[in-house]
Write an enzyme that holds these catalytic residues in place. Structure first.
Site, PDB file in Angstrom:
ATOM      1  N   GLY A  15     -78.107   0.434 -28.670  1.00 23.72           N
ATOM      2  CA  GLY A  15     -79.155   0.939 -29.560  1.00 23.72           C
ATOM      3  C   GLY A  15     -80.153   1.872 -28.903  1.00 23.72           C
ATOM      4  O   GLY A  15     -81.287   2.002 -29.381  1.00 23.72           O
ATOM      5  N   SER A  16     -79.744   2.569 -27.848  1.00 21.05           N
ATOM      6  CA  SER A  16     -80.713   3.481 -27.205  1.00 21.05           C
ATOM      7  C   SER A  16     -81.021   4.675 -28.111  1.00 21.05           C
ATOM      8  O   SER A  16     -82.141   5.194 -28.095  1.00 21.05           O
ATOM      9  CB  SER A  16     -80.230   3.937 -25.827  1.00 21.05           C
ATOM     10  OG  SER A  16     -79.138   4.814 -25.926  1.00 21.05           O
ATOM     11  N   ASN A  17     -80.057   5.097 -28.913  1.00 16.76           N
ATOM     12  CA  ASN A  17     -80.354   6.170 -29.882  1.00 16.76           C
ATOM     13  C   ASN A  17     -81.292   5.664 -30.979  1.00 16.76           C
ATOM     14  O   ASN A  17     -82.197   6.390 -31.396  1.00 16.76           O
ATOM     15  CB  ASN A  17     -79.069   6.738 -30.484  1.00 16.76           C
ATOM     16  CG  ASN A  17     -78.423   7.764 -29.579  1.00 16.76           C
ATOM     17  OD1 ASN A  17     -78.942   8.866 -29.419  1.00 16.76           O
ATOM     18  ND2 ASN A  17     -77.313   7.386 -28.944  1.00 16.76           N
ATOM     19  N   ASN A 111     -73.493  11.354 -37.781  1.00 16.43           N
ATOM     20  CA  ASN A 111     -73.122  10.626 -36.566  1.00 16.43           C
ATOM     21  C   ASN A 111     -73.397  11.520 -35.370  1.00 16.43           C
ATOM     22  O   ASN A 111     -73.483  12.746 -35.504  1.00 16.43           O
ATOM     23  CB  ASN A 111     -71.635  10.253 -36.599  1.00 16.43           C
ATOM     24  CG  ASN A 111     -71.247   9.319 -35.454  1.00 16.43           C
ATOM     25  OD1 ASN A 111     -72.065   8.531 -34.964  1.00 16.43           O
ATOM     26  ND2 ASN A 111     -70.002   9.409 -35.014  1.00 16.43           N
ATOM     27  N   HIS A 113     -71.772  12.230 -31.537  1.00 15.79           N
ATOM     28  CA  HIS A 113     -70.616  11.971 -30.676  1.00 15.79           C
ATOM     29  C   HIS A 113     -70.914  12.581 -29.307  1.00 15.79           C
ATOM     30  O   HIS A 113     -71.381  13.721 -29.227  1.00 15.79           O
ATOM     31  CB  HIS A 113     -69.355  12.601 -31.287  1.00 15.79           C
ATOM     32  CG  HIS A 113     -68.133  12.359 -30.457  1.00 15.79           C
ATOM     33  ND1 HIS A 113     -67.481  11.145 -30.457  1.00 15.79           N
ATOM     34  CD2 HIS A 113     -67.487  13.158 -29.576  1.00 15.79           C
ATOM     35  CE1 HIS A 113     -66.470  11.207 -29.604  1.00 15.79           C
ATOM     36  NE2 HIS A 113     -66.445  12.412 -29.068  1.00 15.79           N
ATOM     37  N   ASP A 154     -64.529  12.210 -36.775  1.00 18.51           N
ATOM     38  CA  ASP A 154     -65.220  13.269 -36.000  1.00 18.51           C
ATOM     39  C   ASP A 154     -64.938  14.673 -36.558  1.00 18.51           C
ATOM     40  O   ASP A 154     -65.050  15.670 -35.835  1.00 18.51           O
ATOM     41  CB  ASP A 154     -64.833  13.235 -34.511  1.00 18.51           C
ATOM     42  CG  ASP A 154     -65.355  12.002 -33.788  1.00 18.51           C
ATOM     43  OD1 ASP A 154     -66.343  11.402 -34.262  1.00 18.51           O
ATOM     44  OD2 ASP A 154     -64.787  11.634 -32.747  1.00 18.51           O
ATOM     45  N   GLU A 184     -78.590  13.429 -26.267  1.00 19.66           N
ATOM     46  CA  GLU A 184     -78.584  12.587 -27.473  1.00 19.66           C
ATOM     47  C   GLU A 184     -79.986  12.145 -27.904  1.00 19.66           C
ATOM     48  O   GLU A 184     -80.358  12.284 -29.065  1.00 19.66           O
ATOM     49  CB  GLU A 184     -77.701  11.357 -27.261  1.00 19.66           C
ATOM     50  CG  GLU A 184     -76.239  11.704 -27.055  1.00 19.66           C
ATOM     51  CD  GLU A 184     -75.333  10.492 -27.108  1.00 19.66           C
ATOM     52  OE1 GLU A 184     -75.429   9.714 -28.062  1.00 19.66           O
ATOM     53  OE2 GLU A 184     -74.518  10.315 -26.185  1.00 19.66           O
TER      54      GLU A 184
HETATM   55  C1  GRF Z   1     -73.719   7.134 -27.801  1.00 27.67           C
HETATM   56  O1  GRF Z   1     -73.170   7.741 -26.684  1.00 27.67           O
HETATM   57  C2  GRF Z   1     -73.258   7.807 -29.062  1.00 27.67           C
HETATM   58  O2  GRF Z   1     -73.007   9.171 -28.893  1.00 27.67           O
HETATM   59  C3  GRF Z   1     -71.971   7.105 -29.349  1.00 27.67           C
HETATM   60  O3  GRF Z   1     -72.181   5.779 -28.963  1.00 27.67           O
HETATM   61  C4  GRF Z   1     -73.213   5.705 -27.979  1.00 27.67           C
HETATM   62  C5  GRF Z   1     -74.235   4.776 -28.500  1.00 27.67           C
HETATM   63  O4  GRF Z   1     -75.225   4.452 -27.571  1.00 27.67           O
HETATM   64  N1  GRF Z   1     -71.581   7.316 -30.726  1.00 27.67           N
HETATM   65  P1  GRF Z   1     -76.501   3.603 -28.018  1.00 27.67           P
HETATM   66  O5  GRF Z   1     -76.010   2.304 -28.662  1.00 27.67           O
HETATM   67  O6  GRF Z   1     -77.304   4.421 -28.990  1.00 27.67           O
HETATM   68  O7  GRF Z   1     -77.246   3.326 -26.749  1.00 27.67           O
END
Ligand code: GRF
Length: 202
Positions: A15-17, A111, A113, A154, A184
């Site tokens: 969940g870092s994003n 999404n 990627h 994708d 990201e």
């Molecule tokens: C990221 O690299 C994203 O591009 C991919 O999965 C990863 C998720 O990372 N789809 P996080 O859970 O957001 O840390």
């Protein structure tokens, strides 16, 4: 401020994003949208902890809890309706959404990627596998791509891409870390802000 786009973030892991999107609200990068719900396909995901720390509702919706794909889809659709979601943001979500689900939300699911699509994308390219393939191919650049989710893996319209260098000494983990932190976490909140602004129409 007028109405904000209501966002659901779908996660399965770290969940870092998700965290970057939540931080973007605090930093006023994300102003026209608001995360209202986190959907996780994994009850033990660290992203669930992050969501709860942020005081967000979390729905654990797992395919294995439903007898059929339709019932699973219906659970997701119901959650989107309950929270009046305008924009679905996949962030490390490890499930492929069905064509039926995706068709309900045209141009409302995005999404990210961790490669420059169409390179290193599609079936089988996920997680560290993407970056292993990048290093094995010896390419000199990689990056991340934000795109609209369609029923082609994708394959939806590309909304944004950004690039990082790949060095000869890099291990896959180095590329993964560079893509995640330098692209990201910066790019995704910006694109979500742009889409949110379009959705609320100002
Ligand atoms: C990221 O690299 C994203 O591009 C991919 O999965 C990863 C998720 O990372 N789809 P996080 O859970 O957001 O840390």
């Amino acid at each position: 401020m007028k109405k904000k786009a209501r966002i659901a973030v779908f996660i399965s892991g770290n969940g870092s994003n998700l965290q970057a999107i939540l931080d973007a609200t605090r930093k006023q990068v994300l102003r026209h949208g608001q995360v209202e719900l986190v959907v996780s396909s994994n009850a033990d995901a660290y992203g669930v902890v992050r969501a709860r720390q942020a005081g967000l509702p979390v729905a654990i919706i797992r395919g294995k809890d439903y007898a059929t794909q339709d019932e699973y889809d219906n659970a997701l659709i119901r959650a989107m309706g309950d929270y009046r979601i305008d924009l679905i943001v996949l962030a490390g979500y490890m499930n492929i959404l069905s064509a039926r689900f995706v068709s309900q939300y045209p141009q409302r699911i995005v999404n990210i990627h961790p490669s420059l699509i169409p390179a290193f994308s599609g079936k089988g390219y996920y997680g560290i596998k993407v970056h292993q393939a990048v290093v094995a191919a010896g390419v000199k650049i990689s990056g991340a791509t934000v795109y609209y989710v369609t029923d082609v893996c994708d394959g939806g319209k590309i909304l944004a891409q950004e690039v990082v260098p790949v060095y000869d000494t890099d291990r896959p983990e180095d590329v993964q870390h560079r893509v995640l932190t330098q692209v990201e976490h910066v790019l995704y909140p910006r694109v979500i802000e742009r889409l949110s602004e379009e959705i609320v129409g100002n």
